[in-house]
Design an enzyme around this catalytic site. Structure first.
Site, mmCIF file in Angstrom:
data_model
loop_
_atom_site.group_PDB
_atom_site.id
_atom_site.type_symbol
_atom_site.label_atom_id
_atom_site.label_comp_id
_atom_site.label_asym_id
_atom_site.label_seq_id
_atom_site.Cartn_x
_atom_site.Cartn_y
_atom_site.Cartn_z
ATOM 1 N N THR A 171 -47.328 31.906 -15.402
ATOM 2 C CA THR A 171 -48.216 31.973 -14.259
ATOM 3 C C THR A 171 -49.090 33.207 -14.427
ATOM 4 O OG1 THR A 171 -48.300 32.255 -11.866
ATOM 5 C CG2 THR A 171 -46.324 33.053 -12.942
ATOM 6 N N GLU A 220 -43.434 29.669 -9.152
ATOM 7 C CA GLU A 220 -42.110 30.264 -9.031
ATOM 8 C C GLU A 220 -41.127 29.361 -8.299
ATOM 9 O OE1 GLU A 220 -44.943 31.725 -8.618
ATOM 10 O OE2 GLU A 220 -44.956 33.727 -9.516
ATOM 11 N N LYS A 237 -52.948 45.604 7.327
ATOM 12 C CA LYS A 237 -51.853 46.078 8.171
ATOM 13 C C LYS A 237 -52.354 47.285 8.960
ATOM 14 C CE LYS A 237 -49.087 44.117 4.667
ATOM 15 N NZ LYS A 237 -49.222 44.187 3.207
ATOM 16 N N TRP A 253 -50.456 42.762 11.804
ATOM 17 C CA TRP A 253 -51.062 42.177 10.610
ATOM 18 C C TRP A 253 -52.297 41.395 11.041
ATOM 19 C CZ3 TRP A 253 -46.890 39.872 6.804
ATOM 20 C CH2 TRP A 253 -46.028 40.909 6.405
#
Lengths: 543, 543
Positions: free
Chosen positions: A188, A334, A444, A449
């Site tokens: 990846t 993944e 942040k 957030w």
């Protein structure tokens, strides 16, 4: 794996391992005369099974043994499907090479994976011929050819695939493997850094296949069943084409492999083979919808899962209006990859297209056996209120257990015992996940957030703004503060844009911490070589 | 479980265990408002999940801990389904007591399984009250009651199920278990000898559920899907009602539990709940078809898997003519149970009812992940020609790994590393299995196996034969020789019967070794207490 509470096992008893041999066996047993098509030729499942045995025999004759790694560089073909089974069933590792990487990256992955052999489509011979002297581990090259290429000037070829199969015995005695044997590996690539290798065991592939079958099949919108005709339009080198060829084989489904993705070929196969089920990235479906040749083709009833990047609502509407049953799947290299699917509930199936598109473009609901949490920076769960943002972290019986030979990045991926997707999402109280940002792009600020993507969407509502990118810049007091880069398309000034966002904050649409500290007007936004916004560069320039 | 070929695992990585918690989680996540019905009350899946937590809390409050065994004596109820999950999820073992056994056998299984607690339906209190002084391990009794029974004169009850659940907390912190933790146990009774305990782990139940879902669901004849309404008519104490409640829960299917099997109740629920999917032994479907009340009920579209004993073709035809989608499933207590299913292929779905009945009454084709062989006495595979007989031996990831605390019988069951079903079958070249006999009843003569059931069928073709049983008697030269016991219904003599079988042998319908050595005329055939032919007794009398 045994404790005081474990079952008793009598000395002769056998509990068979979860190996992909069982997937092939089930499909052939169920539908021996079903077909797999590539390049105008149909192979029955029975022939397919024999070719899997022959491929293993041919590789063994070249000295391939358990623990070796065999790479494939090919488009989507029946040969690739044969390699999906034969190589892991031998106890060897299948390395699916991303043929779209640069030659240097391909070289890196071949050497890093320690490939012992490469099955290479004649189209990619020039790449390997160029890299030849720097390829360290490879002992054997096998030619895959549809174009009459017979050999290579500089690469020592052991032979051509079909000829080697013809010479090999019809049965191969596959070994009994431990289910944790590594079956596959691939790489990846992030926007920066070297490619990272992920890897999956037989057990993981089997469980991904059965849990995927459980969620994808049955009755209801978008289901993949025995009577479908399957054609992947996500490359087989990319997370085993999302593992769906394994599910198709388990079910004994008719499979069509399109080779390289040319719109004309894809459309021709769609029509001639009556394809009913596919999966691809948004760009492919957009390309097909816009192709002149597609305008006269009836695409209704074609089920398509979209992954790889977010499915824009407008594109979903366009596809729905053509009768395409389009919806989102979510996962990553993944994660093997399946994590969630945006299948409509029975109630939503009766909703209007606009409402449907809203759900079909969400990230979806978790597949069985996936444990999915949305957490803040301290791994606390955030509320499932459709608003609170956090990082998606997951556990499932099919996630890569690290990056190959990279303990440091592996520990980062698995910090706290949960796989960190790097995606920021909200979860509604009815269990629907919606990705809102990549964690690197989230701002942040003030303990909250703020999604840079949300904020960009709001800034773009300003009539004078043509393009916009928002990044977070370090701030001693607030942690980070948002800064907007704007390309004007008309009249716009900093105060007006801030006032617009303040207005949205007033209405509760975005946090008041989201009002940008600064608005910087630029002629063009920095982009990467593949056209993505280069936020890394923007942040670096602003600090 | 780790070898040189195993995948790398980074220190923090987690590969979750296969535990049944994931089945419950998937169902509740998919269909939180779906219902489970018992005794006129509907529970949503969300309520069901909370009740599973409360049950665990209630049992923990009674001192139940991981490794303990908790028995249930109940009919088919939502409570039983709660116990299916709560008890194994605590790390305890669920012992599903066969309430149809004799009190002495029930006593034996309670003591042998070392039950720490029993959840007992008030209907079975008298049995336990009678056995009380000889029950060794049990510390806690919990009352299950639908009839207003409040207590017991002599049995110390910890309380009533609903009251204990109401007092327990709504959430229980289930432990993280190894997937090989024993989850369930129950006893199988042969015609002779003590009951034998079989047992299954979390992993085995999970894999049985997913592989079962894979085979049972999808499109085509007899499939079990999300839109079905499920009602078991195989007791939950019998091989977890074939494990189908676990599959139903995984899918989020509407479930209806009928309590005790009264024809009137079953019919009422079938109609009022629009039940579409069930499973039972042949006797139940026969009883329902013959019930006066069933004559006016529309049973068309009801899918029913038949197991436990062979489905007679005439019964299958009767059911098909009423529109019931009836077909065979095969398995046994030792196999969790699913091994094969007689689902029609797409081509057979269009065949006439007679042809369909022929396939629907066969034993079926193996479920995914089941490895099934038909072998002779030396474990050599016999040809798949529809004629050659052998014993069915199997491997699958969900078979009992022995009999509980009985190493000798365990080794017999698993002789040669394959589980011996004791069933004799033929396999056709298109992969359909057909059981022809129990191995104990097969006659091994002149190096061939002759099915006593086949031979009985042929003798019954004689117009003067009313009933017939064939057994093998020891023979110095041939190993065994067939002897027929016949109850006359008209004119019949030994020569005529032998000539008839010789004629069939001439036509190749049966081996010439099948011609009986002797025909003995009797007034009635020896039968067991439950009406089965008592071949053990016949053989004993003839030696």
């Amino acid at each position: 794996m045994s404790s005081d509470l474990s079952i008793q096992r009598s000395a002769s008893a056998v509990e068979p391992a979860l190996v992909i041999n069982r997937i092939l066996e089930a499909g052939v047993r169920k539908a021996p005369n079903q077909t797999i098509t590539y390049n105008g030729r149909d192979y029955t499942y029975r022939e397919f099974e024999e070719r899997v045995h022959r491929l293993a025999g041919a590789l063994a004759a070249q000295g391939i043994k358990p623990g070796d790694t065999v790479a494939v560089m090919d488009w989507d073909t029946n040969r690739y499907l044969e390699a999906f089974f034969a190589i892991p069933m031998m106890g060897a590792v299948l390395h699916t090479v991303n043929v779209r990487l640069s030659p240097e990256q391909i070289l890196y992955t071949i050497n890093h994976a320690k490939d012992d052999a490469i099955l290479v489509n004649s189209e990619f011979l020039p790449v390997l011929e160029e890299l030849k002297d720097r390829i360290e581990p490879v002992k054997t090259y096998i030619l895959l050819d549809d174009d009459g290429v017979k050999g290579s000037d500089s690469l020592p070829l052991a032979g051509e695939y079909e000829a080697l199969l013809a010479d090999a015995p019809a049965r191969y005695a596959f070994p009994e493997l431990d289910e944790n044997t590594r079956a596959t590996t691939f790489y990846t690539t992030g926007t920066t850094g070297l490619p990272k290798g992920v890897y999956f065991s037989h057990r993981q592939l089997v469980l991904h296949t059965f849990a995927g079958r459980n969620t994808m099949s049955g009755v209801g919108q978008g289901r993949f069943n025995e009577d479908d005709v399957y054609m992947p339009i996500t490359p087989m080198f990319h997370v085993h084409a999302w593992g769906i060829p394994y599910m198709a084989t388990l079910m004994g489904v008719q499979q069509v492999y399109p080779g390289r993705y040319e719109p004309a070929t894809l459309l021709k196969l769609l029509v001639s083979k009556k394809v009913t089920f596919s999966h691809c990235v948004p760009t492919i479906i957009q390309m097909l919808l816009q192709a002149e040749a597609a305008k006269s083709v009836d695409l209704s009833g074609w089920k398509v899962i979209i992954g790889g990047s977010a499915l824009p609502k407008a594109l979903a509407m366009g596809a729905l209006e053509r009768g395409i049953d389009i919806y989102t799947g979510y996962g990553m290299s993944e994660t093997c990859p399946l994590l969630t699917l945006a299948q409509l509930t029975p109630e939503l199936e009766n909703a209007d297209l606009e409402t449907q598109a809203d759900y079909r473009t969400r990230t979806g609901r978790p597949v069985a056996m996936v444990q999915l949490r949305i957490v803040d920076g301290e791994m606390n769960d955030v509320p499932h209120d459709g608003k609170s943002q956090g990082e998606v972290v997951v556990r499932a019986p099919w996630l890569t257990q690290g990056y190959l030979n990279d303990p440091e990045k592996s520990e980062e991926l698995w910090a706290g015992g949960w796989l960190h997707t790097g995606d920021v999402a909200v979860m509604s109280d009815d269990g629907w996940l919606k990705i809102v940002d990549r964690i690197k792009d989230v701002i942040k600020t003030g303990g909250e957030w703020v999604s840079s993507i949300d904020l960009e969407g709001l800034v773009l509502q300003h009539p004078g703004v043509g393009e916009c990118a928002v990044v977070g810049v370090p701030d001693a007091k607030w942690g980070e503060r948002p800064v907007a880069l704007v390309v004007k398309s008309g009249d716009a000034d900093e105060e007006g844009i801030k006032a617009l966002i303040a207005d949205y904050a007033e209405k509760g649409i975005i946090s008041r911490y989201g009002i940008p500290d600064r608005v910087i007007f630029v002629d063009a936004l920095p982009r990467t070589s593949v056209g993505k916004l280069d936020k890394k560069k923007m942040r670096a320039e602003m600090v």
